[in-house]
Enzyme design. Structure first.
Site, PDB file in Angstrom:
ATOM      1  N   GLY A 210       0.966  -0.857   0.190  1.00  0.00           N
ATOM      2  CA  GLY A 210      -0.353  -0.376  -0.089  1.00  0.00           C
ATOM      3  C   GLY A 210       0.723   1.544  -0.115  1.00  0.00           C
ATOM      4  N   ASN A 211       0.236   2.509   0.964  1.00  0.00           N
ATOM      5  CA  ASN A 211       1.241   3.601   0.305  1.00  0.00           C
ATOM      6  C   ASN A 211       0.686   4.277   1.633  1.00  0.00           C
ATOM      7  OD1 ASN A 211      -1.088   5.514  -1.012  1.00  0.00           O
ATOM      8  ND2 ASN A 211      -0.686   3.964  -2.424  1.00  0.00           N
ATOM      9  N   ARG A 212       0.816   5.510   1.985  1.00  0.00           N
ATOM     10  CA  ARG A 212       0.207   6.985   2.899  1.00  0.00           C
ATOM     11  C   ARG A 212      -0.637   7.712   2.409  1.00  0.00           C
ATOM     12  NH1 ARG A 212       4.391   5.501   6.443  1.00  0.00           N
ATOM     13  NH2 ARG A 212       6.751   5.110   4.921  1.00  0.00           N
ATOM     14  N   ALA A 278      -3.947   7.151  -5.316  1.00  0.00           N
ATOM     15  CA  ALA A 278      -2.613   6.784  -4.972  1.00  0.00           C
ATOM     16  C   ALA A 278      -2.442   5.557  -5.402  1.00  0.00           C
ATOM     17  CB  ALA A 278      -1.899   7.107  -3.907  1.00  0.00           C
TER      18      ALA A 278
END
Ligand code: C5P
Length: 401
Positions: A210-212, A278
């Site tokens: 995943g990402n932030r 994102a």
């Protein structure tokens, strides 16, 4: 619709004035700041103290204010300019006639003449007064000035007679104004698709890549679009955010593939699409059916490309105004312009990771808006809610151009 709006409520001397206590409550509950200006005779029907308490603002009665032995001036021009909206309720035959003829013998009338905002008036009087050609002429004249009448309702009147002339109920006044304001909203009738948040790409049943991203920017864009009159489909990756706003349909997805499918399901029908998500560029090629066990040595996960959702929308684009985001670290403008062209966009919003306070996990953002004619507009660091307003202003000026 009323969130953050500054409303000047003018109360004149009719029995319906008592209902304005409810009107003030409803407006405040809807997020408006209310100031009350009333005529001397209105004060005989409803207590200024009640209205001051409900509106959390002093009630203004006269040009001159005498308090604790000091005298001050209530500036009607400031008051008129302060308001985003003026409502005169109840509006008596006397005040309507004065408004129509530019008479200015009290603070309410002076504030009315100074107001540049939309003005609504809710007449209240006995049935014969309401029907009188002179009252009708006043109301017509006010409408010719662009003021909006909230028609009186039919029912029992203070005189004991039955007929047309009762001030519209506070709930109906609110609904009427909401509907009227909505008619003029710049995104009225437009359908908008927005992607937001990160995507999670499964490795096994318990792990993911995943990402932030928090999704804040996309959610703010969705809220603003709905407030501007649009019907919004918000396709959101996993976030902790919730969406309560009317006019926003939240479609929750997990992976880039699911986001791709949700976007293509709606894209044909929308007028504007903004990709602020994102999206993970890669996903594990194989998703293990059960939790991957620890083993000696390293673990290699092979990744494959996810679809580029925005690019695929650009290829399918017909009437849609398509906006992408670019989060860049170097050669920012050139990279963003390249993306704009490669993905067949109408505009791109650049945020640079070199700018403090911009990008992931921040409550603020600093953007540069670039359109397909390479018109470039750089903005200051602002809250994401303010940035969303700026982005919509830019889009609206281009779709209405
Ligand atoms: O090419 P890059 O990933 O930097 O482009 C960013 C823009 O493309 C953003 O608007 C993002 O939402 C969108 N995007 C997408 N699908 C991907 C990757 C990015 O829609 N797989």
């Amino acid at each position: 619709m009323f969130q953050g709006k500054r409303i000047l409520l003018g109360i004149t001397g009719g029995i319906a004035a008592y209902k304005t206590t409810f009107l003030v409550r409803l407006l405040s509950k809807a997020g408006a700041e209310v100031k009350v200006v009333m005529t001397q005779s209105a004060g005989s029907f409803v207590s200024p103290l009640t209205l001051a308490t409900l509106s959390k603002n002093p009630v203004l009665l006269d040009f001159v204010n005498e308090e604790d032995g000091s005298i001050s001036w209530n500036n009607h021009v400031e008051l008129g300019l302060w308001a985003d909206l003026m409502i005169i309720a109840p509006a008596t035959a006397n005040t309507l006639s004065k408004m129509a003829n530019g008479v200015c013998d009290n603070l309410l009338l002076a504030a009315y003449l100074s107001a540049k905002c939309p003005v609504y008036f809710a007449p209240a009087m006995d049935l014969d007064m309401y029907k009188h050609p002179s009252t009708k002429a006043s109301m017509d004249k006010l409408e010719s000035f662009g003021n909006v009448m909230i028609p009186a309702e039919t029912g029992e009147l203070a005189s004991g007679l039955h007929g047309e002339g009762r001030m519209a109920e506070p709930e109906n006044i609110i609904e009427f104004i909401k509907r009227d304001l909505a008619k003029n909203l710049p995104l009225k009738g437009k359908k908008v698709l927005i992607t937001a948040g990160p995507t999670h790409e499964a490795i096994d049943p318990v792990r993911f890549l995943g990402n932030r991203s928090t999704g804040t920017m996309g959610y703010e864009l969705a809220k603003k679009a709905a407030a501007l009159g649009a019907n919004v489909i918000l396709v959101s990756g996993p976030t902790h955010l919730t969406m309560e706003q009317d006019g926003v349909l939240l479609a929750r997805v997990t992976s880039a593939q699911e986001m791709y499918e949700a976007c293509h399901k709606h894209f044909q029908d929308v007028d504007i699409a903004i990709a602020s998500a994102a999206v993970a560029d890669y996903r594990p090629k194989e998703v293990a059916k059960s939790k991957i066990k620890k083993q000696e040595g390293d673990l290699h996960i092979q990744l494959e490309r996810n679809p580029d959702i925005l690019k695929s929308l650009g290829e399918k684009k017909t009437k849609q105004f398509l906006v992408g985001f670019a989060l860049e670290t170097d050669n920012e403008l050139e990279n963003a312009k390249g993306k704009l062209q490669r993905k067949n966009l109408d505009a791109i919003v650049l945020n640079s990771l070199n700018d403090g306070g911009a990008g992931f996990g921040q409550s603020t953002n600093k953007i540069t808006f670039i359109d397909k004619n390479l018109d470039i507009k750089a903005f200051e660091l602002k809250t994401k809610s303010e940035v969303a307003s700026d982005i919509w202003k830019e889009i609206i000026s281009r779709i209405h151009a």
